[in-house]
Design a protein around this motif. Structure first.
Motif, PDB file in Angstrom:
ATOM      1  N   LEU A  32       1.918   8.914  -9.769  1.00  0.00           N
ATOM      2  CA  LEU A  32       1.541   7.512  -9.637  1.00  0.00           C
ATOM      3  C   LEU A  32       2.427   6.653 -10.524  1.00  0.00           C
ATOM      4  O   LEU A  32       2.729   7.042 -11.655  1.00  0.00           O
ATOM      5  N   PRO A  33       2.857   5.487 -10.044  1.00  0.00           N
ATOM      6  CA  PRO A  33       3.671   4.601 -10.876  1.00  0.00           C
ATOM      7  C   PRO A  33       2.855   4.027 -12.026  1.00  0.00           C
ATOM      8  O   PRO A  33       1.621   3.999 -11.969  1.00  0.00           O
ATOM      9  N   PRO A  34       3.528   3.553 -13.100  1.00  0.00           N
ATOM     10  CA  PRO A  34       2.806   2.975 -14.234  1.00  0.00           C
ATOM     11  C   PRO A  34       1.937   1.796 -13.798  1.00  0.00           C
ATOM     12  O   PRO A  34       2.318   1.003 -12.944  1.00  0.00           O
ATOM     13  N   GLY A  35       0.741   1.698 -14.421  1.00  0.00           N
ATOM     14  CA  GLY A  35      -0.139   0.573 -14.115  1.00  0.00           C
ATOM     15  C   GLY A  35      -0.650   0.588 -12.692  1.00  0.00           C
ATOM     16  O   GLY A  35      -1.027  -0.446 -12.147  1.00  0.00           O
ATOM     17  N   PHE A  36      -0.680   1.769 -12.071  1.00  0.00           N
ATOM     18  CA  PHE A  36      -1.095   1.844 -10.676  1.00  0.00           C
ATOM     19  C   PHE A  36      -2.509   1.307 -10.483  1.00  0.00           C
ATOM     20  O   PHE A  36      -3.417   1.600 -11.236  1.00  0.00           O
ATOM     21  N   ALA A  37      -2.687   0.514  -9.451  1.00  0.00           N
ATOM     22  CA  ALA A  37      -3.996   0.038  -9.025  1.00  0.00           C
ATOM     23  C   ALA A  37      -3.983  -0.072  -7.512  1.00  0.00           C
ATOM     24  O   ALA A  37      -2.917  -0.195  -6.899  1.00  0.00           O
ATOM     25  N   LEU A  38      -5.121  -0.025  -6.924  1.00  0.00           N
ATOM     26  CA  LEU A  38      -5.199  -0.075  -5.465  1.00  0.00           C
ATOM     27  C   LEU A  38      -4.946  -1.500  -4.981  1.00  0.00           C
ATOM     28  O   LEU A  38      -5.851  -2.236  -4.618  1.00  0.00           O
ATOM     29  N   ASN A  39      -3.703  -1.884  -4.981  1.00  0.00           N
ATOM     30  CA  ASN A  39      -3.298  -3.206  -4.508  1.00  0.00           C
ATOM     31  C   ASN A  39      -2.520  -3.029  -3.213  1.00  0.00           C
ATOM     32  O   ASN A  39      -1.387  -2.540  -3.211  1.00  0.00           O
ATOM     33  N   PRO A  40      -3.089  -3.403  -2.075  1.00  0.00           N
ATOM     34  CA  PRO A  40      -2.449  -3.125  -0.793  1.00  0.00           C
ATOM     35  C   PRO A  40      -1.215  -3.964  -0.507  1.00  0.00           C
ATOM     36  O   PRO A  40      -0.626  -3.830   0.548  1.00  0.00           O
ATOM     37  N   MET A  41      -0.798  -4.834  -1.448  1.00  0.00           N
ATOM     38  CA  MET A  41       0.383  -5.659  -1.195  1.00  0.00           C
ATOM     39  C   MET A  41       1.453  -5.484  -2.271  1.00  0.00           C
ATOM     40  O   MET A  41       2.400  -6.247  -2.341  1.00  0.00           O
ATOM     41  N   ALA A  42       1.341  -4.475  -3.116  1.00  0.00           N
ATOM     42  CA  ALA A  42       2.169  -4.414  -4.317  1.00  0.00           C
ATOM     43  C   ALA A  42       3.498  -3.690  -4.150  1.00  0.00           C
ATOM     44  O   ALA A  42       4.223  -3.545  -5.120  1.00  0.00           O
ATOM     45  N   ASN A  43       3.820  -3.239  -2.982  1.00  0.00           N
ATOM     46  CA  ASN A  43       5.065  -2.495  -2.810  1.00  0.00           C
ATOM     47  C   ASN A  43       5.769  -2.938  -1.529  1.00  0.00           C
ATOM     48  O   ASN A  43       5.618  -4.070  -1.118  1.00  0.00           O
ATOM     49  N   THR A  44       6.554  -2.083  -0.936  1.00  0.00           N
ATOM     50  CA  THR A  44       7.259  -2.280   0.338  1.00  0.00           C
ATOM     51  C   THR A  44       8.751  -2.052   0.178  1.00  0.00           C
ATOM     52  O   THR A  44       9.396  -2.627  -0.687  1.00  0.00           O
ATOM     53  N   THR A  45       9.271  -1.195   1.028  1.00  0.00           N
ATOM     54  CA  THR A  45      10.705  -0.981   1.137  1.00  0.00           C
ATOM     55  C   THR A  45      11.154  -1.555   2.480  1.00  0.00           C
ATOM     56  O   THR A  45      10.603  -1.201   3.522  1.00  0.00           O
ATOM     57  N   ILE A  46      12.113  -2.471   2.439  1.00  0.00           N
ATOM     58  CA  ILE A  46      12.557  -3.160   3.655  1.00  0.00           C
ATOM     59  C   ILE A  46      14.048  -2.919   3.837  1.00  0.00           C
ATOM     60  O   ILE A  46      14.813  -2.938   2.877  1.00  0.00           O
ATOM     61  N   ALA A  47      14.449  -2.658   5.073  1.00  0.00           N
ATOM     62  CA  ALA A  47      15.806  -2.170   5.302  1.00  0.00           C
ATOM     63  C   ALA A  47      16.372  -2.662   6.626  1.00  0.00           C
ATOM     64  O   ALA A  47      15.642  -3.070   7.531  1.00  0.00           O
ATOM     65  N   VAL A  48      17.694  -2.568   6.719  1.00  0.00           N
ATOM     66  CA  VAL A  48      18.424  -2.857   7.946  1.00  0.00           C
ATOM     67  C   VAL A  48      19.440  -1.743   8.156  1.00  0.00           C
ATOM     68  O   VAL A  48      20.143  -1.355   7.218  1.00  0.00           O
ATOM     69  N   VAL A  49      19.512  -1.227   9.378  1.00  0.00           N
ATOM     70  CA  VAL A  49      20.606  -0.330   9.754  1.00  0.00           C
ATOM     71  C   VAL A  49      21.400  -1.004  10.866  1.00  0.00           C
ATOM     72  O   VAL A  49      20.842  -1.762  11.671  1.00  0.00           O
ATOM     73  N   ALA A  50      22.688  -0.756  10.898  1.00  0.00           N
ATOM     74  CA  ALA A  50      23.556  -1.356  11.908  1.00  0.00           C
ATOM     75  C   ALA A  50      24.530  -0.316  12.439  1.00  0.00           C
ATOM     76  O   ALA A  50      24.987   0.556  11.687  1.00  0.00           O
ATOM     77  N   VAL A  51      24.821  -0.407  13.712  1.00  0.00           N
ATOM     78  CA  VAL A  51      25.813   0.470  14.339  1.00  0.00           C
ATOM     79  C   VAL A  51      26.731  -0.384  15.204  1.00  0.00           C
ATOM     80  O   VAL A  51      26.378  -1.497  15.614  1.00  0.00           O
ATOM     81  N   ASN A  52      27.921   0.137  15.488  1.00  0.00           N
ATOM     82  CA  ASN A  52      28.872  -0.618  16.312  1.00  0.00           C
ATOM     83  C   ASN A  52      28.787  -0.244  17.779  1.00  0.00           C
ATOM     84  O   ASN A  52      29.671  -0.581  18.562  1.00  0.00           O
ATOM     85  N   ALA A  53      27.709   0.435  18.178  1.00  0.00           N
ATOM     86  CA  ALA A  53      27.540   0.847  19.569  1.00  0.00           C
ATOM     87  C   ALA A  53      26.820  -0.234  20.374  1.00  0.00           C
ATOM     88  O   ALA A  53      26.176  -1.126  19.827  1.00  0.00           O
TER      89      ALA A  53
END
Length: 337
Positions: free
Chosen positions: A227-248
């Motif tokens: 568990l990360p430091p200071g963990f609490a059940l906060n349903p909005m406290a994280n998120t990984t957002i990404a973009v992938v691109a191809v030339n096809a």
């Protein structure tokens, strides 16, 4: 067939893709804009339990069109969606977008991450900074951009470590270009418990995130989820957002499959992933410069996109500097190549 990173080892090694960052270090937040020089097809795949997005439905396969003018990744949680409005206004003033009845309508999907409790000054009252940051990031687009504490990754945290903005690319001998960009703000860990080794280590090209190789021979894993430091059940406290691109050149269905396969890159680099506390979202872009020869080529592109995204996750954390209560990887584990 031989694989290597592109010359920049960034998503901008996919020809026609540019990126711009803007930050506010006092607030500890930022925005990243991914800008295709020519409007191109896009789609999104959402796997986390608490996403924050804008204009996702406009890209779905059942929609009339799915070309976009830009994609915005932002800190700020729901406040950060204003960044897309700033980009829309700036692009519209330039005449970039869909022409309709004398109007020009830019199509700008967005995703946001939570960085509101990282110690920065969030007392902006009724004037959040994100519209201005979006315009500044758009003004900064180009082939070269910073990683780590940059753009949407400035205020990000990755488990017990400082998160950040990462990017990587893969080019093939037969002309395929695959790139990824990610703002890593994960609940889960990017390193194997009790070690300095990245989960994405087996996929590393050269020493792009330290060159440490596999985990020590004595490492046997850990059954319990860290568990990360200071963990609490906060349903909005994280998120990984990404973009992938191809030339096809990919139609809507093929592009959706690419985005689905690319999501596995997050699973190869972060554990656990797609939790109730994350809003993990992956956009896929196709610039259409290389014809798609068939489903086998699509499977190859999806596989390479997932591996490239996993490498980008590790690079984002590797390049991040300590901020607030989260140490940077290099600060915690010592200098590396």
């Amino acid at each position: 067939m031989s694989l290597s990173p592109g010359p920049r080892n960034r998503i901008t090694d996919v020809e026609g893709i540019l990126v711009g960052n803007a930050e506010d270090h006092r607030i500890r937040t930022g925005v990243t804009v991914i800008f295709p020089e020519t409007r191109c097809a896009a789609i999104a795949d959402i796997r986390g339990g608490a996403p924050g997005t804008l204009n996702i439905q406009a890209m779905e396969p059942a929609s009339l069109r799915n070309e976009v003018d830009a994609i915005v990744l932002s800190g700020g949680s729901m406040y950060g969606l204003d960044a897309a409005g700033g980009v829309v206004a700036a692009l519209g003033a330039r005449g970039r977008g869909v022409a309709f009845g004398g109007a020009v309508i830019p199509v700008v999907p967005a995703a946001i991450l939570f960085d509101l409790v990282n110690g920065g000054d969030k007392s902006w009252g009724e004037t959040p900074p994100y519209g201005a940051l979006g315009r500044a990031a758009l003004d900064a687009v180009g082939p070269d951009f910073a990683l780590g504490n940059a753009g949407a990754g400035l205020g990000a945290r990755a488990g017990a470590l400082k998160g950040g903005l990462g990017s990587a690319s893969t080019v093939t001998a037969d002309g395929l270009q695959i790139g990824s960009l990610v703002a890593v703000n994960s609940f889960g860990s990017v390193v194997m418990p009790g070690t300095d080794r990245f989960w994405a280590g087996p996929l590393e090209m050269g020493a792009e995130f330290g060159g440490l190789g596999p985990p020590p021979a004595e490492w046997r894993g850990e059954a319990e989820m860290p568990l990360p430091p200071g963990f609490a059940l906060n349903p909005m406290a994280n998120t990984t957002i990404a973009v992938v691109a191809v030339n096809a050149a990919l139609d809507k269905g093929a592009l959706q499959r690419l985005a689905i396969m690319a999501q596995d890159g997050l699973a190869r680099a972060i554990r656990p992933i797609h939790t109730p506390f994350d809003g993990d979202s992956v956009f896929a872009l196709a610039t259409g410069r290389v014809p798609l020869s068939g489903p086998a080529m699509l499977a190859r592109l999806g596989h390479l996109a997932a591996d490239t995204l996993a490498r980008a996750v590790a690079r984002g954390v590797y390049h991040a500097e300590s901020l607030g209560d989260r140490p940077g990887w290099r600060s915690r584990f010592g200098p590396a190549a």
